[in-house]
Design an enzyme around this catalytic site. Structure first.
Site, PDB file in Angstrom:
ATOM      1  N   SER A  13     -11.674  -1.394 -14.791  1.00 30.66           N
ATOM      2  CA  SER A  13     -12.308  -0.223 -15.397  1.00 30.66           C
ATOM      3  C   SER A  13     -12.478  -0.321 -16.914  1.00 30.66           C
ATOM      4  CB  SER A  13     -11.532   1.046 -15.033  1.00 30.66           C
ATOM      5  OG  SER A  13     -11.649   1.271 -13.648  1.00 30.66           O
ATOM      6  N   LYS A  73      -4.512   9.572  -6.223  1.00 34.60           N
ATOM      7  CA  LYS A  73      -5.710  10.427  -6.110  1.00 34.60           C
ATOM      8  C   LYS A  73      -5.398  11.801  -5.496  1.00 34.60           C
ATOM      9  CE  LYS A  73      -8.994   6.609  -5.977  1.00 34.60           C
ATOM     10  NZ  LYS A  73     -10.144   6.001  -5.302  1.00 34.60           N
ATOM     11  N   GLY A  97     -12.451   3.405   9.598  1.00 29.38           N
ATOM     12  CA  GLY A  97     -11.310   3.881   8.818  1.00 29.38           C
ATOM     13  C   GLY A  97     -11.328   5.394   8.729  1.00 29.38           C
ATOM     14  N   GLY A 150      -8.767   6.968   6.530  1.00 30.57           N
ATOM     15  CA  GLY A 150      -7.807   7.259   5.469  1.00 30.57           C
ATOM     16  C   GLY A 150      -8.518   7.867   4.271  1.00 30.57           C
ATOM     17  N   GLY A 151      -7.864   7.796   3.125  1.00 28.91           N
ATOM     18  CA  GLY A 151      -8.414   8.421   1.915  1.00 28.91           C
ATOM     19  C   GLY A 151      -9.763   7.850   1.515  1.00 28.91           C
ATOM     20  N   ASN A 187     -11.423   4.422  14.136  1.00 28.19           N
ATOM     21  CA  ASN A 187     -10.164   4.166  13.440  1.00 28.19           C
ATOM     22  C   ASN A 187      -9.110   3.721  14.428  1.00 28.19           C
ATOM     23  OD1 ASN A 187      -8.720   4.208  10.935  1.00 28.19           O
ATOM     24  ND2 ASN A 187      -7.526   5.920  11.730  1.00 28.19           N
ATOM     25  N   LYS A 223      -6.810  10.566  13.661  1.00 26.31           N
ATOM     26  CA  LYS A 223      -7.307  10.774  12.295  1.00 26.31           C
ATOM     27  C   LYS A 223      -8.834  10.830  12.273  1.00 26.31           C
ATOM     28  CE  LYS A 223      -5.018   8.274   9.098  1.00 26.31           C
ATOM     29  NZ  LYS A 223      -4.280   7.061   8.659  1.00 26.31           N
ATOM     30  N   MET A 248     -15.806  -1.836   1.419  1.00 31.25           N
ATOM     31  CA  MET A 248     -15.515  -1.146   0.160  1.00 31.25           C
ATOM     32  C   MET A 248     -14.524  -1.918  -0.712  1.00 31.25           C
ATOM     33  SD  MET A 248     -15.760   2.772   1.596  1.00 31.25           S
ATOM     34  CE  MET A 248     -14.678   3.460   0.392  1.00 31.25           C
ATOM     35  N   GLY A 280     -17.505  -4.362  -2.279  1.00 27.73           N
ATOM     36  CA  GLY A 280     -17.495  -3.089  -2.984  1.00 27.73           C
ATOM     37  C   GLY A 280     -17.637  -3.146  -4.503  1.00 27.73           C
TER      38      GLY A 280
HETATM   39  P1  ATR Z   1      -6.994   4.351   1.774  1.00 27.11           P
HETATM   40  O1  ATR Z   1      -6.741   5.397   0.745  1.00 27.11           O
HETATM   41  O2  ATR Z   1      -7.251   2.976   1.241  1.00 27.11           O
HETATM   42  O3  ATR Z   1      -8.027   4.762   2.775  1.00 27.11           O
HETATM   43  P2  ATR Z   1      -5.008   4.945   3.749  1.00 27.11           P
HETATM   44  O4  ATR Z   1      -5.227   6.416   3.607  1.00 27.11           O
HETATM   45  O5  ATR Z   1      -3.616   4.419   3.922  1.00 27.11           O
HETATM   46  O6  ATR Z   1      -5.599   4.167   2.524  1.00 27.11           O
HETATM   47  O7  ATR Z   1      -5.917   4.448   4.994  1.00 27.11           O
HETATM   48  C1  ATR Z   1      -5.979   3.109   5.348  1.00 27.11           C
HETATM   49  C2  ATR Z   1      -7.025   2.964   6.456  1.00 27.11           C
HETATM   50  O8  ATR Z   1      -7.111   1.583   6.811  1.00 27.11           O
HETATM   51  C3  ATR Z   1      -6.685   3.713   7.736  1.00 27.11           C
HETATM   52  O9  ATR Z   1      -7.885   4.063   8.382  1.00 27.11           O
HETATM   53  C4  ATR Z   1      -5.931   2.643   8.524  1.00 27.11           C
HETATM   54  O10 ATR Z   1      -5.892   2.857   9.902  1.00 27.11           O
HETATM   55  P3  ATR Z   1      -4.750   3.819  10.529  1.00 27.11           P
HETATM   56  O11 ATR Z   1      -5.194   5.219  10.230  1.00 27.11           O
HETATM   57  O12 ATR Z   1      -4.744   3.502  11.983  1.00 27.11           O
HETATM   58  O13 ATR Z   1      -3.477   3.447   9.843  1.00 27.11           O
HETATM   59  C5  ATR Z   1      -6.780   1.450   8.194  1.00 27.11           C
HETATM   60  N1  ATR Z   1      -6.103   0.156   8.387  1.00 27.11           N
HETATM   61  C6  ATR Z   1      -5.221  -0.432   7.546  1.00 27.11           C
HETATM   62  N2  ATR Z   1      -4.843  -1.635   8.030  1.00 27.11           N
HETATM   63  C7  ATR Z   1      -5.500  -1.802   9.210  1.00 27.11           C
HETATM   64  C8  ATR Z   1      -5.532  -2.837  10.203  1.00 27.11           C
HETATM   65  N3  ATR Z   1      -4.805  -3.953  10.076  1.00 27.11           N
HETATM   66  N4  ATR Z   1      -6.343  -2.662  11.281  1.00 27.11           N
HETATM   67  C9  ATR Z   1      -7.076  -1.543  11.431  1.00 27.11           C
HETATM   68  N5  ATR Z   1      -7.085  -0.531  10.537  1.00 27.11           N
HETATM   69  C10 ATR Z   1      -6.304  -0.655   9.445  1.00 27.11           C
END
Ligand code: ATR
Length: 277
Positions: free
Chosen positions: A17, A66, A127, A129-130, A151, A156, A220, A242
């Site tokens: 950044s 965040k 995905g 997550g956040g 996911n 989720k 990303m 990304g």
């Molecule tokens: P971020 O803020 O980077 O999104 P997060 O909220 O921890 O971080 O979310 C990580 C995402 O990557 C989630 O969708 C996670 O799947 P789960 O909800 O099942 O945990 C996904 N993820 C991380 N490692 C993974 C893997 N090896 N295979 C599949 N999905 C994965």
């Protein structure tokens, strides 16, 4: 008078950044300084108050703060409310404004830089997550024909869909949650990987054939070829990481702070050049 900004995270030493914002400042003739701030995991609020006390005008917020930034802001922009997270803080006389430029950064990179429109397309978002939450509303606002969220943890993805369905303004989009296994036989024009699987070089169990002809595969993550990108390349998709999103989210934050939009193309070119060197 120099105005001061920072990016707060943990870890933070590899953040690009400062380089990005200094390049924007140079091209737009803005007098700013932009620093990296390493906050202890339990010291985010203190770090923010320290910056305010030193007269900083704003900050970017990165992993893992965040959600804390979202909770801490006195006022939130609608896109921060939609994302449920804040990556950009603005400090003014009345306190702390929380904004989120991640989703707009992704959409801008795909539509402006790569030149692919979401309108009428079949989109797969991997995905829940956040990172995925942060880009969901801006993608839907581009009016894809269909958005499927997949996911590893199905609940989720289902919750994300339920929240959209509860939001009357978003009813124009067909949005569904699918397990990885249920994607057999489906194909998409745009596939976005918003998981952190690439960090550990983990493979996503995606069925063959999910990429429509000339599909865009977008990870990303930046700075590496992830297993997802490798799979997409093998299957003939057009593949992007990304980097452009990183630079576009920064450009949006810079625009919010300074009231002037920097050109991103030269900065993207500079990073691509550096990666080749
Ligand atoms: P971020 O803020 O980077 O999104 P997060 O909220 O921890 O971080 O979310 C990580 C995402 O990557 C989630 O969708 C996670 O799947 P789960 O909800 O099942 O945990 C996904 N993820 C991380 N490692 C993974 C893997 N090896 N295979 C599949 N999905 C994965």
């Amino acid at each position: 008078m120099t105005d001061f900004y920072a990016v707060i995270g943990n870890p933070i030493e590899h953040s690009k950044s400062p380089v990005i914002h200094h390049a924007f400042a140079q091209s737009t003739h803005q007098d700013i300084q932009y620093e990296r701030v390493l906050a202890p995991l339990d010291g985010f609020a203190e770090a923010v108050h320290g910056l305010i006390a030193h007269g900083f005008k704003g900050a970017n917020v990165t992993v893992p703060f965040k959600l804390e930034a979202f909770a801490m802001a006195n006022r939130l922009t609608s896109r921060a409310q939609d994302a449920g997270a804040v990556n950009t803080l603005i400090f003014d006389a009345e306190g702390i404004i929380g904004d989120n430029t991640d989703g707009v950064g992704l959409v801008r990179d795909i539509t402006h830089n790569i030149g692919v429109s979401f309108a009428g397309k079949r989109v797969l978002l991997i995905g829940a997550g956040g990172a995925s939450e942060g880009v969901l509303h801006p993608i839907l606002a581009e009016h894809p024909a269909l958005l499927i969220i997949t996911n590893r943890t199905m609940d989720k993805a289902l919750n994300m869909v339920k929240r959209i369905e509860a939001n009357d303004e978003m009813l124009f989009v067909s949005i569904q949650a699918y397990a990885f296994d249920d994607l057999h036989g489906q194909h998409f024009d745009i596939v976005i990987n918003a998981t952190s699987a690439g960090l550990s070089d983990s493979h996503l169990p995606l069925p063959a054939g999910i990429f429509a002809p000339n599909a865009l595969a977008y990870d990303m993550m930046y700075g590496r070829i992830t297993p997802f990108m490798g799979l997409a390349l093998q299957q003939g998709a057009v593949v992007f990481g990304g980097l452009g999103m990183l630079i576009e989210q920064a450009a949006e934050a810079f625009t919010v702070w300074r009231g002037i939009r920097p050109s991103t193309a030269p900065v993207i070119a500079m990073f691509i050049q550096q990666a080749k060197a």
